[in-house]
Design an enzyme around this catalytic site. Structure first.
Site, PDB file in Angstrom:
ATOM      1  N   THR A  96       0.822  -1.218   0.000  1.00  0.00           N
ATOM      2  CA  THR A  96       0.000   0.000   0.000  1.00  0.00           C
ATOM      3  C   THR A  96       0.852   1.262   0.000  1.00  0.00           C
ATOM      4  O   THR A  96       0.614   2.180  -0.787  1.00  0.00           O
ATOM      5  CB  THR A  96      -0.956  -0.006   1.219  1.00  0.00           C
ATOM      6  OG1 THR A  96      -1.864  -1.092   1.051  1.00  0.00           O
ATOM      7  CG2 THR A  96      -1.732   1.289   1.340  1.00  0.00           C
ATOM      8  N   THR A 121       3.651  10.835   8.544  1.00  0.00           N
ATOM      9  CA  THR A 121       3.716  10.669   9.995  1.00  0.00           C
ATOM     10  C   THR A 121       5.039  11.171  10.578  1.00  0.00           C
ATOM     11  O   THR A 121       6.079  11.120   9.892  1.00  0.00           O
ATOM     12  CB  THR A 121       3.542   9.168  10.325  1.00  0.00           C
ATOM     13  OG1 THR A 121       3.864   8.951  11.691  1.00  0.00           O
ATOM     14  CG2 THR A 121       4.446   8.292   9.472  1.00  0.00           C
ATOM     15  N   ASP A 122       5.008  11.556  11.848  1.00  0.00           N
ATOM     16  CA  ASP A 122       6.253  11.941  12.532  1.00  0.00           C
ATOM     17  C   ASP A 122       7.213  10.753  12.649  1.00  0.00           C
ATOM     18  O   ASP A 122       8.413  10.920  12.864  1.00  0.00           O
ATOM     19  CB  ASP A 122       5.962  12.546  13.918  1.00  0.00           C
ATOM     20  CG  ASP A 122       5.196  11.630  14.867  1.00  0.00           C
ATOM     21  OD1 ASP A 122       4.867  10.487  14.483  1.00  0.00           O
ATOM     22  OD2 ASP A 122       4.925  12.068  16.011  1.00  0.00           O
ATOM     23  N   GLU A 123       6.682   9.529  12.504  1.00  0.00           N
ATOM     24  CA  GLU A 123       7.527   8.346  12.696  1.00  0.00           C
ATOM     25  C   GLU A 123       8.614   8.220  11.627  1.00  0.00           C
ATOM     26  O   GLU A 123       9.571   7.477  11.814  1.00  0.00           O
ATOM     27  CB  GLU A 123       6.669   7.077  12.731  1.00  0.00           C
ATOM     28  CG  GLU A 123       5.674   7.115  13.873  1.00  0.00           C
ATOM     29  CD  GLU A 123       5.145   5.750  14.303  1.00  0.00           C
ATOM     30  OE1 GLU A 123       5.699   4.731  13.879  1.00  0.00           O
ATOM     31  OE2 GLU A 123       4.171   5.739  15.072  1.00  0.00           O
ATOM     32  N   TYR A 145       6.437  -0.171   9.339  1.00  0.00           N
ATOM     33  CA  TYR A 145       5.410   0.866   9.088  1.00  0.00           C
ATOM     34  C   TYR A 145       6.079   2.170   8.675  1.00  0.00           C
ATOM     35  O   TYR A 145       5.792   2.732   7.611  1.00  0.00           O
ATOM     36  CB  TYR A 145       4.542   1.082  10.341  1.00  0.00           C
ATOM     37  CG  TYR A 145       3.725   2.363  10.272  1.00  0.00           C
ATOM     38  CD1 TYR A 145       2.608   2.457   9.442  1.00  0.00           C
ATOM     39  CD2 TYR A 145       4.095   3.497  11.005  1.00  0.00           C
ATOM     40  CE1 TYR A 145       1.874   3.639   9.348  1.00  0.00           C
ATOM     41  CE2 TYR A 145       3.369   4.681  10.918  1.00  0.00           C
ATOM     42  CZ  TYR A 145       2.254   4.749  10.090  1.00  0.00           C
ATOM     43  OH  TYR A 145       1.543   5.922  10.007  1.00  0.00           O
ATOM     44  N   ALA A 147       9.179   2.853   7.843  1.00  0.00           N
ATOM     45  CA  ALA A 147      10.085   2.778   6.685  1.00  0.00           C
ATOM     46  C   ALA A 147       9.290   2.856   5.383  1.00  0.00           C
ATOM     47  O   ALA A 147       9.694   3.537   4.434  1.00  0.00           O
ATOM     48  CB  ALA A 147      10.896   1.491   6.738  1.00  0.00           C
ATOM     49  N   LYS A 149       6.274   4.218   5.069  1.00  0.00           N
ATOM     50  CA  LYS A 149       5.715   5.574   4.971  1.00  0.00           C
ATOM     51  C   LYS A 149       6.794   6.531   4.442  1.00  0.00           C
ATOM     52  O   LYS A 149       6.517   7.402   3.619  1.00  0.00           O
ATOM     53  CB  LYS A 149       5.202   6.069   6.339  1.00  0.00           C
ATOM     54  CG  LYS A 149       3.929   5.402   6.832  1.00  0.00           C
ATOM     55  CD  LYS A 149       2.702   5.671   5.972  1.00  0.00           C
ATOM     56  CE  LYS A 149       2.199   7.100   6.055  1.00  0.00           C
ATOM     57  NZ  LYS A 149       0.943   7.269   5.261  1.00  0.00           N
ATOM     58  N   ARG A 209       4.679  10.389  23.569  1.00  0.00           N
ATOM     59  CA  ARG A 209       4.015  10.669  22.301  1.00  0.00           C
ATOM     60  C   ARG A 209       3.435  12.081  22.343  1.00  0.00           C
ATOM     61  O   ARG A 209       3.097  12.599  23.408  1.00  0.00           O
ATOM     62  CB  ARG A 209       2.890   9.638  22.023  1.00  0.00           C
ATOM     63  CG  ARG A 209       3.410   8.193  21.807  1.00  0.00           C
ATOM     64  CD  ARG A 209       4.220   8.091  20.533  1.00  0.00           C
ATOM     65  NE  ARG A 209       4.703   6.750  20.208  1.00  0.00           N
ATOM     66  CZ  ARG A 209       5.908   6.275  20.536  1.00  0.00           C
ATOM     67  NH1 ARG A 209       6.754   7.016  21.244  1.00  0.00           N
ATOM     68  NH2 ARG A 209       6.290   5.073  20.150  1.00  0.00           N
ATOM     69  N   ASN A 244       3.267   7.377  28.010  1.00  0.00           N
ATOM     70  CA  ASN A 244       2.148   6.429  27.863  1.00  0.00           C
ATOM     71  C   ASN A 244       1.499   6.091  29.201  1.00  0.00           C
ATOM     72  O   ASN A 244       0.278   6.009  29.307  1.00  0.00           O
ATOM     73  CB  ASN A 244       2.635   5.127  27.220  1.00  0.00           C
ATOM     74  CG  ASN A 244       3.051   5.325  25.773  1.00  0.00           C
ATOM     75  OD1 ASN A 244       2.638   6.296  25.136  1.00  0.00           O
ATOM     76  ND2 ASN A 244       3.869   4.429  25.258  1.00  0.00           N
TER      77      ASN A 244
END
Ligand code: NAD
Ligand code: DAU
Length: 332
Positions: A96, A121-123, A145, A147, A149, A209, A244
């Site tokens: 995707t 994303t910030d990731e 995920y 990588a 993106k 986060r 968290n």
């Protein structure tokens, strides 16, 4: 404007569609969504008669070319969005985020669509111990995920440089709010707390986060689509950073439960410790977040309390199997 919005049966995309139709009722919207486990027609129920819905995948070129016909802009939300699932099975993520983004960009060029916005994303920046990432920070993703993106973002940049595509990228921090699939920390903990189940906290729970209320992200995306400089990326960070364990404690308070429900479980492999974004660039366009974390979390808990019709079927379907597989225990 006629917009093609992909992945809009999901959490953020459906919020975006409602936002656009509230602000500009004359805009036309075509939604293209594959309806994965996370995509739900009921997320668009309130606006069903005001949109065109096409069920299909962004990696399917023919479907994309047809859905994009006559559009002035494309906003790409379509994604596999859960980091844990990318760790156990990465192929849908590659498919995707890489192939799908490539097909969308190519179709955008083919149709001469004036504007393209990639929701990212910030990731993609990886973890940061102190300070905040700016748009000039290097991409350093950690999970399959993030990588994939990041690969999507690089394909967007390649289309800007090679073909002069008027594309922009919006990198958001952790979203929360109504209609988020309960595999994510906040809705998972709200539903578990309401049911009296344990709240699984990865490792020591001291990961940080940068929480962003979903309506604030939707407004930022719309602003960047209209006012952003072609070829640029824009960070969109929430107003509050939280550990968290603090988030989980607040959920327990809001649901009237005590801390005995907290269970520290095995940490996520390669778990990023902290995310933090500088949002100066999008703020310079006139955006600012309207919802602080304490208020947004209260609203979110209230929404899940009032909308069992939405999450009830999820908790008894595929999600139950996923939960057992992932957490090694069943839902109560
Ligand atoms: P979600 O999982 O709730 O929704 C994703 C949607 O995309 C679903 O409707 C799904 O059916 C659809 N989809 C998946 N694969 C598809 C494909 N191949 N073709 C067409 N549709 C497909 O996700 P979300 O949380 O709403 O995230 C939306 C976007 O925002 C994603 O790109 C994600 O990376 C990004 N993002 C999410 C967050 C967050 O905290 N949730 C933060 C920043 C950025
Ligand atoms: O930062 C933006 C990203 O935020 C988006 O790009 C992703 O699509 C979105 O899923 C989200 O990723 P996270 O991995 O940060 O979200 P998640 O809700 O899965 O986890 C939030 C934090 O909580 C993270 O540090 C992991 C932790 N966690 C999560 C779950 C599901 C737990 O401690 N226990 C859990 O059971």
């Amino acid at each position: 404007m006629r917009l093609l919005v992909t992945g809009a049966a999901g959490f953020i995309g459906s919020t975006y569609v409602r936002t656009v139709l509230e602000e500009r009722p004359d805009d036309e919207i075509v939604v293209l969504d594959k309806l994965t486990y996370a995509g739900r027609r009921e997320n668009l129920e309130e606006v069903a008669d005001r949109i065109e819905f096409v069920e299909g995948a962004i990696e399917d070129r023919e479907t994309v070319l047809e859905a994009m016909e006559g559009c002035d802009a494309v906003v790409n939300f379509a994604a596999e969005s859960h980091v844990d699932r990318s760790i156990s099975d990465q192929y849908a993520f590659v498919h995707t985020h890489v192939l799908g983004t490539s097909v969308l960009l190519d179709a955008t060029r083919h149709h001469g669509v004036a504007r393209y916005l990639q929701v990212s994303t910030d990731e993609v920046y990886g973890s940061i111990e102190e300070g905040s990432f700016t748009e000039r920070s290097p991409l350093n993703p950690s999970s399959p995920y993030s990588a994939t993106k990041a690969a999507g973002d690089l394909l967007v940049s390649a289309h800007v440089h090679t073909y002069g595509l008027e594309a922009v990228i919006c990198r958001g921090s952790n979203n929360y709010g109504p209609r988020q699939y309960p595999e994510k920390l906040i809705p998972l903990c709200i539903l578990n707390a309401m049911a009296g189940d344990h709240l699984p906290v990865y490792g020591d729970g001291r990961q940080v986060r940068n929480w962003l209320y979903v309506e604030d992200f939707a407004r930022a995306i719309d602003l960047v689509l209209r006012e952003g400089t072609p070829g640029e990326a824009y960070n969109v960070g929430g107003p509050d950073e939280e550990e968290n364990i603090e988030v989980v404690r607040r959920i327990l308070e809001l649901t009237g439960r005590d801390e005995s429900l907290i269970e520290h479980v095995t940490d996520r492999p390669g778990h990023d410790r902290r995310y933090s974004l500088s949002s100066d660039k999008v703020r310079a366009l006139g955006w600012e977040p309207r919802v602080r974390f304490a208020e947004g979390l209260e609203r979110t808990v209230e929404w899940y309390r009032d909308n069992e019709w939405w999450w009830g079927p999820i908790r008894s379907g595929e999600y139950r199997e996923y939960y057992e597989r992932h957490y090694g225990r069943s839902l109560g």
